[in-house]
Motif scaffolding. Structure first.
Motif, PDB file in Angstrom:
ATOM      1  N   TYR A   6     -66.286   2.381  -0.260  1.00  0.00           N
ATOM      2  CA  TYR A   6     -65.877   1.294  -1.161  1.00  0.00           C
ATOM      3  C   TYR A   6     -64.438   1.533  -1.560  1.00  0.00           C
ATOM      4  O   TYR A   6     -64.094   2.625  -2.020  1.00  0.00           O
ATOM      5  N   ALA A   7     -63.593   0.538  -1.364  1.00  0.00           N
ATOM      6  CA  ALA A   7     -62.185   0.636  -1.781  1.00  0.00           C
ATOM      7  C   ALA A   7     -61.714  -0.770  -2.096  1.00  0.00           C
ATOM      8  O   ALA A   7     -61.558  -1.595  -1.191  1.00  0.00           O
ATOM      9  N   TYR A  52     -51.939  -5.512 -15.429  1.00  0.00           N
ATOM     10  CA  TYR A  52     -51.558  -4.983 -14.125  1.00  0.00           C
ATOM     11  C   TYR A  52     -51.327  -6.163 -13.186  1.00  0.00           C
ATOM     12  O   TYR A  52     -52.173  -7.059 -13.105  1.00  0.00           O
ATOM     13  N   GLU A  53     -50.201  -6.129 -12.474  1.00  0.00           N
ATOM     14  CA  GLU A  53     -49.922  -7.118 -11.435  1.00  0.00           C
ATOM     15  C   GLU A  53     -49.885  -6.396 -10.101  1.00  0.00           C
ATOM     16  O   GLU A  53     -49.413  -5.256 -10.015  1.00  0.00           O
ATOM     17  N   ILE A  54     -50.356  -7.068  -9.050  1.00  0.00           N
ATOM     18  CA  ILE A  54     -50.437  -6.446  -7.734  1.00  0.00           C
ATOM     19  C   ILE A  54     -49.619  -7.219  -6.708  1.00  0.00           C
ATOM     20  O   ILE A  54     -49.394  -8.416  -6.847  1.00  0.00           O
ATOM     21  N   HIS A  55     -49.211  -6.509  -5.692  1.00  0.00           N
ATOM     22  CA  HIS A  55     -48.632  -7.128  -4.502  1.00  0.00           C
ATOM     23  C   HIS A  55     -49.812  -7.640  -3.664  1.00  0.00           C
ATOM     24  O   HIS A  55     -50.890  -7.039  -3.688  1.00  0.00           O
ATOM     25  N   PRO A  56     -49.643  -8.733  -2.903  1.00  0.00           N
ATOM     26  CA  PRO A  56     -50.758  -9.246  -2.089  1.00  0.00           C
ATOM     27  C   PRO A  56     -51.326  -8.229  -1.098  1.00  0.00           C
ATOM     28  O   PRO A  56     -52.480  -8.341  -0.688  1.00  0.00           O
ATOM     29  N   SER A  57     -50.555  -7.212  -0.740  1.00  0.00           N
ATOM     30  CA  SER A  57     -51.049  -6.199   0.205  1.00  0.00           C
ATOM     31  C   SER A  57     -51.914  -5.127  -0.464  1.00  0.00           C
ATOM     32  O   SER A  57     -52.499  -4.289   0.234  1.00  0.00           O
ATOM     33  N   ALA A  58     -52.007  -5.123  -1.782  1.00  0.00           N
ATOM     34  CA  ALA A  58     -52.708  -4.048  -2.497  1.00  0.00           C
ATOM     35  C   ALA A  58     -54.158  -3.848  -2.054  1.00  0.00           C
ATOM     36  O   ALA A  58     -54.581  -2.696  -1.884  1.00  0.00           O
ATOM     37  N   PRO A  59     -54.951  -4.900  -1.834  1.00  0.00           N
ATOM     38  CA  PRO A  59     -56.338  -4.662  -1.403  1.00  0.00           C
ATOM     39  C   PRO A  59     -56.440  -3.898  -0.078  1.00  0.00           C
ATOM     40  O   PRO A  59     -57.303  -3.032   0.068  1.00  0.00           O
ATOM     41  N   GLU A  60     -55.585  -4.171   0.855  1.00  0.00           N
ATOM     42  CA  GLU A  60     -55.587  -3.438   2.118  1.00  0.00           C
ATOM     43  C   GLU A  60     -54.961  -2.052   1.942  1.00  0.00           C
ATOM     44  O   GLU A  60     -55.425  -1.067   2.520  1.00  0.00           O
ATOM     45  N   GLN A  61     -53.917  -1.974   1.122  1.00  0.00           N
ATOM     46  CA  GLN A  61     -53.230  -0.700   0.919  1.00  0.00           C
ATOM     47  C   GLN A  61     -54.115   0.355   0.274  1.00  0.00           C
ATOM     48  O   GLN A  61     -54.023   1.535   0.631  1.00  0.00           O
ATOM     49  N   ILE A  62     -54.983  -0.031  -0.655  1.00  0.00           N
ATOM     50  CA  ILE A  62     -55.843   0.973  -1.292  1.00  0.00           C
ATOM     51  C   ILE A  62     -56.749   1.627  -0.258  1.00  0.00           C
ATOM     52  O   ILE A  62     -57.022   2.825  -0.316  1.00  0.00           O
ATOM     53  N   GLN A  67     -57.832   6.338   3.002  1.00  0.00           N
ATOM     54  CA  GLN A  67     -58.169   6.874   4.330  1.00  0.00           C
ATOM     55  C   GLN A  67     -57.196   7.974   4.744  1.00  0.00           C
ATOM     56  O   GLN A  67     -57.584   8.953   5.372  1.00  0.00           O
ATOM     57  N   SER A  68     -55.917   7.820   4.380  1.00  0.00           N
ATOM     58  CA  SER A  68     -54.914   8.813   4.769  1.00  0.00           C
ATOM     59  C   SER A  68     -55.124  10.161   4.083  1.00  0.00           C
ATOM     60  O   SER A  68     -54.641  11.186   4.554  1.00  0.00           O
ATOM     61  N   VAL A  69     -55.863  10.174   2.984  1.00  0.00           N
ATOM     62  CA  VAL A  69     -56.097  11.398   2.212  1.00  0.00           C
ATOM     63  C   VAL A  69     -57.404  12.078   2.586  1.00  0.00           C
ATOM     64  O   VAL A  69     -57.453  13.296   2.733  1.00  0.00           O
ATOM     65  N   ILE A  70     -58.468  11.316   2.753  1.00  0.00           N
ATOM     66  CA  ILE A  70     -59.807  11.915   2.789  1.00  0.00           C
ATOM     67  C   ILE A  70     -60.078  12.786   4.017  1.00  0.00           C
ATOM     68  O   ILE A  70     -60.906  13.684   3.946  1.00  0.00           O
ATOM     69  N   PRO A 122     -49.115  -0.651  -4.426  1.00  0.00           N
ATOM     70  CA  PRO A 122     -48.156  -1.602  -4.999  1.00  0.00           C
ATOM     71  C   PRO A 122     -48.764  -2.382  -6.177  1.00  0.00           C
ATOM     72  O   PRO A 122     -49.257  -3.492  -6.038  1.00  0.00           O
ATOM     73  N   ILE A 123     -48.717  -1.731  -7.337  1.00  0.00           N
ATOM     74  CA  ILE A 123     -49.272  -2.299  -8.563  1.00  0.00           C
ATOM     75  C   ILE A 123     -48.337  -1.923  -9.715  1.00  0.00           C
ATOM     76  O   ILE A 123     -47.784  -0.829  -9.722  1.00  0.00           O
ATOM     77  N   TRP A 124     -48.165  -2.853 -10.634  1.00  0.00           N
ATOM     78  CA  TRP A 124     -47.219  -2.646 -11.732  1.00  0.00           C
ATOM     79  C   TRP A 124     -47.905  -2.924 -13.052  1.00  0.00           C
ATOM     80  O   TRP A 124     -48.632  -3.895 -13.210  1.00  0.00           O
ATOM     81  N   LYS A 125     -47.624  -2.052 -14.017  1.00  0.00           N
ATOM     82  CA  LYS A 125     -48.243  -2.140 -15.344  1.00  0.00           C
ATOM     83  C   LYS A 125     -47.232  -2.705 -16.335  1.00  0.00           C
ATOM     84  O   LYS A 125     -46.118  -2.199 -16.459  1.00  0.00           O
ATOM     85  N   HIS A 126     -47.633  -3.755 -17.042  1.00  0.00           N
ATOM     86  CA  HIS A 126     -46.810  -4.334 -18.100  1.00  0.00           C
ATOM     87  C   HIS A 126     -47.509  -4.067 -19.426  1.00  0.00           C
ATOM     88  O   HIS A 126     -48.590  -4.586 -19.685  1.00  0.00           O
ATOM     89  N   GLN A 127     -46.868  -3.229 -20.237  1.00  0.00           N
ATOM     90  CA  GLN A 127     -47.423  -2.879 -21.539  1.00  0.00           C
ATOM     91  C   GLN A 127     -46.676  -3.622 -22.641  1.00  0.00           C
ATOM     92  O   GLN A 127     -45.447  -3.665 -22.632  1.00  0.00           O
ATOM     93  N   LYS A 128     -47.430  -4.168 -23.572  1.00  0.00           N
ATOM     94  CA  LYS A 128     -46.854  -4.754 -24.776  1.00  0.00           C
ATOM     95  C   LYS A 128     -47.277  -3.880 -25.943  1.00  0.00           C
ATOM     96  O   LYS A 128     -48.435  -3.480 -26.045  1.00  0.00           O
ATOM     97  N   PHE A 129     -46.303  -3.582 -26.807  1.00  0.00           N
ATOM     98  CA  PHE A 129     -46.545  -2.692 -27.932  1.00  0.00           C
ATOM     99  C   PHE A 129     -46.642  -3.469 -29.235  1.00  0.00           C
ATOM    100  O   PHE A 129     -46.131  -4.582 -29.351  1.00  0.00           O
TER     101      PHE A 129
END
Length: 140
Positions: A6-7, A52-62, A67-70, A122-129
């Motif tokens: 699952y990824a 969190y905002e993602i690039h459209p490639s993020a689902p495939e990239q995860i 896979q490159s690690v395991i 490719p994911i970016w975090k936007h924090q509001k304080f």
């Protein structure tokens, strides 16, 4: 050979118990999990909200990143999920579950997956304080 069962990158809530069940199997004496939950502070400031905002490639990239690690570890199964969109304080944003015959391999693989996904997805975090300021994180 380890199995990536699952990824996903999803806007749905992530539950570590579900990932843990996906990797459990009779060959494994260890299931190690990591939960990255949204906290109420960062850098000495109180967090009001997080997106969190993602690039459209993020689902495939995860999948590719994981896979490159395991293959470097003697593990059985892996499940990984990263959430995007508005995520409430206390909810899980990122989770990993790894099963292996022995605990050390599961711990090592889990840590490596967390580090690689955090570094390369490719994911970016936007924090509001609460003081009215905000910041983007992971923007290179």
């Amino acid at each position: 050979m380890p199995e990536l069962v699952y990824a996903v990158v999803t806007d749905a809530p992530v539950h570590i118990q579900e990932l843990s069940k996906l990797v459990a199997n009779p060959h494994s004496g260890a299931v190690v999990t990591f939960c990255g939950d949204v906290r109420d502070h960062d850098g000495g400031k109180e967090v009001a909200s997080l997106l969190y905002e993602i690039h459209p490639s993020a689902p495939e990239q995860i999948k590719l990143i994981t896979q490159s690690v395991i293959g470097r570890f003697e593990i059985e199964k892996v499940a990984v999920a990263h959430r995007y969109g508005d995520i409430a304080i206390g909810e899980t944003a990122f989770a990993v579950a790894v099963s292996a015959a022995h605990r050390q391999a599961a711990f090592d693989a889990c840590a490596a997956i967390v580090d690689e996904v955090k570094a390369k997805l490719p994911i970016w975090k936007h924090q509001k304080f609460t003081d009215g300021s905000d910041e983007w994180v992971n923007c290179a």
